[in-house]
Design a protein around this motif. Structure first.
Motif, PDB file in Angstrom:
ATOM      1  N   ALA A 138      42.092  39.375  34.205  1.00 20.36           N
ATOM      2  CA  ALA A 138      42.845  38.315  34.881  1.00 20.36           C
ATOM      3  C   ALA A 138      43.941  38.873  35.775  1.00 20.36           C
ATOM      4  CB  ALA A 138      43.448  37.372  33.844  1.00 20.36           C
ATOM      5  N   THR A 139      44.341  40.131  35.560  1.00 22.81           N
ATOM      6  CA  THR A 139      45.452  40.699  36.324  1.00 22.81           C
ATOM      7  C   THR A 139      45.060  41.932  37.133  1.00 22.81           C
ATOM      8  OG1 THR A 139      46.109  42.007  34.381  1.00 22.81           O
ATOM      9  CG2 THR A 139      47.165  39.851  34.685  1.00 22.81           C
ATOM     10  N   GLN A 140      43.882  42.487  36.890  1.00 25.54           N
ATOM     11  CA  GLN A 140      43.450  43.692  37.593  1.00 25.54           C
ATOM     12  C   GLN A 140      42.029  43.516  38.102  1.00 25.54           C
ATOM     13  OE1 GLN A 140      44.372  48.105  36.522  1.00 25.54           O
ATOM     14  NE2 GLN A 140      42.430  47.630  35.515  1.00 25.54           N
ATOM     15  N   LEU A 185      35.387  35.422  36.859  1.00 25.21           N
ATOM     16  CA  LEU A 185      35.870  35.323  35.491  1.00 25.21           C
ATOM     17  C   LEU A 185      36.219  36.719  34.987  1.00 25.21           C
ATOM     18  CD1 LEU A 185      33.290  32.726  34.083  1.00 25.21           C
ATOM     19  CD2 LEU A 185      35.597  32.316  34.940  1.00 25.21           C
ATOM     20  N   PRO A 186      37.110  36.814  34.014  1.00 26.43           N
ATOM     21  CA  PRO A 186      37.537  38.141  33.541  1.00 26.43           C
ATOM     22  C   PRO A 186      36.473  38.829  32.699  1.00 26.43           C
ATOM     23  CG  PRO A 186      38.610  36.425  32.270  1.00 26.43           C
ATOM     24  CD  PRO A 186      37.863  35.726  33.373  1.00 26.43           C
ATOM     25  N   THR A 187      35.352  39.081  33.318  1.00 22.63           N
ATOM     26  CA  THR A 187      34.260  39.856  32.710  1.00 22.63           C
ATOM     27  C   THR A 187      33.668  40.734  33.799  1.00 22.63           C
ATOM     28  OG1 THR A 187      32.639  38.127  33.217  1.00 22.63           O
ATOM     29  CG2 THR A 187      33.680  38.039  31.046  1.00 22.63           C
ATOM     30  N   THR A 242      30.464  48.893  43.924  1.00 25.04           N
ATOM     31  CA  THR A 242      29.495  47.981  43.326  1.00 25.04           C
ATOM     32  C   THR A 242      30.191  47.163  42.246  1.00 25.04           C
ATOM     33  OG1 THR A 242      27.700  49.550  43.719  1.00 25.04           O
ATOM     34  CG2 THR A 242      27.278  47.807  42.116  1.00 25.04           C
ATOM     35  N   ILE A 243      29.890  45.868  42.195  1.00 23.30           N
ATOM     36  CA  ILE A 243      30.420  45.034  41.106  1.00 23.30           C
ATOM     37  C   ILE A 243      29.250  44.609  40.220  1.00 23.30           C
ATOM     38  CG2 ILE A 243      32.447  44.292  42.376  1.00 23.30           C
ATOM     39  CD1 ILE A 243      31.086  41.726  43.068  1.00 23.30           C
ATOM     40  N   LYS A 244      29.507  44.570  38.931  1.00 25.17           N
ATOM     41  CA  LYS A 244      28.431  44.304  37.972  1.00 25.17           C
ATOM     42  C   LYS A 244      28.814  43.175  37.008  1.00 25.17           C
ATOM     43  CE  LYS A 244      26.199  48.828  38.027  1.00 25.17           C
ATOM     44  NZ  LYS A 244      25.640  49.945  37.202  1.00 25.17           N
ATOM     45  N   ASP A 245      27.804  42.345  36.704  1.00 24.71           N
ATOM     46  CA  ASP A 245      27.953  41.262  35.708  1.00 24.71           C
ATOM     47  C   ASP A 245      29.105  40.320  36.054  1.00 24.71           C
ATOM     48  OD1 ASP A 245      25.845  42.280  33.976  1.00 24.71           O
ATOM     49  OD2 ASP A 245      27.261  43.858  33.425  1.00 24.71           O
ATOM     50  N   VAL A 246      29.130  39.887  37.323  1.00 24.50           N
ATOM     51  CA  VAL A 246      30.210  39.018  37.793  1.00 24.50           C
ATOM     52  C   VAL A 246      29.739  37.573  37.834  1.00 24.50           C
ATOM     53  CG1 VAL A 246      31.611  38.403  39.799  1.00 24.50           C
ATOM     54  CG2 VAL A 246      31.443  40.794  39.077  1.00 24.50           C
ATOM     55  N   GLU A 247      30.571  36.681  37.278  1.00 22.81           N
ATOM     56  CA  GLU A 247      30.339  35.241  37.348  1.00 22.81           C
ATOM     57  C   GLU A 247      31.522  34.610  38.061  1.00 22.81           C
ATOM     58  OE1 GLU A 247      28.794  31.591  34.488  1.00 22.81           O
ATOM     59  OE2 GLU A 247      29.879  33.272  33.578  1.00 22.81           O
ATOM     60  N   LEU A 248      31.231  33.774  39.063  1.00 23.37           N
ATOM     61  CA  LEU A 248      32.264  33.138  39.868  1.00 23.37           C
ATOM     62  C   LEU A 248      32.440  31.683  39.457  1.00 23.37           C
ATOM     63  CD1 LEU A 248      31.296  34.551  43.385  1.00 23.37           C
ATOM     64  CD2 LEU A 248      33.127  35.352  41.891  1.00 23.37           C
TER      65      LEU A 248
END
Length: 314
Positions: free
Chosen positions: A227-229, A265-267, A286-292
Motif C-alpha cells: 500500500a505504500t511502496q 491491490l497490495p499483492t 515486469t509486474i507479476k500477479d497484479v489485480e487492479l
C-alpha cells in the motif's frame, strides 16, 4: 420510458371495469428467469407463464454499473411499478414489449402492486481467467428481490403481501479496460516511472529504489507491491494526445482530465532485469500477479506476467 409507462397505464384503464365476481389470484413465478424488453435501458423487465405475466417497470438506468445494494419503494404515483397481468390465450414477448401489441390474446385482468420494496443487488460479472491469467469485466449481475408486495385486483380484492425473489438479470453495456503500453517506459526520478499509450497510462510511484541500479543482474531484482511502496496506478484520459512531461510534473497538471483510475491491490511483485549495452543500461521492468481495482469496487487481473516496459539509463 414514457412509452412503457403509457402501455402499462393504458392496459390498466382498459380493464378498469370488471364483472365484480373476483377472487384473490395466486401469483407465483418462482423458477422463471426475468428478461428485458431493451437490454440497453432495462426499463421494462418481465417474467412469462403461458397466460400470465409479471411486469416490472423501472426508471431508466436503475440497473447501472454501481456495485452494491439499492432499495426502491413502490407507490401509486411512482415511476417504478410492478404489474401482474392475465390473458385469455398464450402470450409471448411481443405482448409485453411491442409498442403496438398483437390483437390477441386479450388482457383479462391487471393487478398493480400498491406497495412494497424492491431491493437490487449489483455485482460485477467477471470472466474466467484466460490462459495468461488475465480477467475482464463482462458486465453486471443484478439480483432483484421483492419485499412485502401488496397487490390490488381491479374491483378491490386484496392479495396478501408477499416477499419473493424476482430473479437475476445480466447487463453487458460495460466495456472492460484494456491495458496497452509502449515498449519503452520513462523514469521521472529513481522512485517514479511511467509508460503510456494514446489515452491511457500506467505509473509506478514510491518505487523501491533498489530495483533500478546501473549494474547488470544475474537474477531479477524483486520487490513486493504494498500500500505504500511500488504503488501502481492505471489511468484513462479524455484525450489521445498526452503532452510530454505530463507525468513528471508536480503538482500534476489539471489537463488532460482523467476519466477513470485503477489502482493495484497490495499483492504481486515487480521484477527488474538489467543488462548493459555500451555505456547504457537497459532495465526491463515486469509486474507479476497484479489485480487492479477502481473506486466502484470493480476488479480485473492483468496477465500473470505483464511487461511494464524498458527503461534506459546511463
Amino acid at each position: 420510458m414514457k412509452k412503457y409507462a403509457c402501455l402499462l397505464l393504458f392496459a390498466i384503464m382498459l380493464n378498469g371495469c370488471d364483472d365484480g365476481d373476483l377472487t384473490p389470484e395466486i401469483i407465483d413465478f418462482e423458477g422463471l428467469n426475468p428478461e428485458s424488453c431493451d437490454i440497453k435501458t432495462n426499463e421494462l423487465i418481465y417474467k412469462l407463464k403461458p397466460q400470465e405475466a409479471l411486469i416490472l417497470q423501472l426508471e431508466e438506468n436503475t440497473l447501472d454499473d454501481v456495485v452494491g445494494e439499492k432499495t426502491i419503494n413502490i407507490t401509486d404515483e411512482g415511476l417504478t411499478q410492478l404489474v401482474y397481468r392475465t390473458f385469455d390465450g398464450v402470450i409471448s414477448r411481443a405482448n409485453i414489449c411491442d409498442a403496438i401489441r398483437p390483437s390477441s390474446p386479450n388482457i383479462i385482468r391487471d393487478s398493480k402492486a400498491k406497495s412494497g420494496t424492491i431491493t437490487i443487488t449489483t455485482t460485477p460479472d467477471t470472466s474466467e481467467p484466460e490462459p495468461d491469467g488475465s480477467t475482464s469485466i463482462k458486465g453486471f449481475n443484478h439480483v432483484i428481490y421483492m419485499s412485502n408486495i401488496s397487490y390490488e385486483i381491479v374491483g378491490g380484492v386484496q392479495v396478501d403481501p408477499k416477499s419473493f425473489p424476482f430473479g437475476s438479470l445480466k447487463t453487458t453495456t460495460y466495456t472492460s479496460p484494456t491495458v496497452t503500453l509502449n515498449a519503452k517506459a520513462v523514469m521521472c526520478n529513481p522512485t517514479k516511472i511511467y509508460n503510456y499509450n494514446a489515452d491511457r497510462s500506467m505509473i509506478i510511484d514510491a518505487l523501491d529504489d533498489s530495483l533500478i541500479q546501473n549494474s547488470e543482474t544475474l537474477e531479477p531484482r524483486r520487490s513486493t507491491i504494498t500500500a505504500t511502496q511500488n504503488k501502481i496506478v492505471f489511468n484513462t484520459y479524455n484525450t489521445t494526445n498526452i503532452p510530454a512531461g505530463y507525468f513528471c510534473e508536480t503538482p500534476r497538471p489539471a489537463t488532460p482530465e482523467i476519466n477513470e483510475t485503477w489502482t493495484a491491490l497490495p499483492t504481486g511483485t515487480i521484477e527488474v532485469v538489467t543488462t548493459k549495452n555500451g555505456a547504457q543500461y537497459i532495465h526491463v521492468v515486469t509486474i507479476k500477479d497484479v489485480e487492479l481495482s477502481n473506486s466502484s469496487g470493480l476488479k480485473f487481473k492483468l496477465p500473470k506476467t505483464f511487461l511494464f516496459g524498458e527503461i534506459t539509463t546511463q
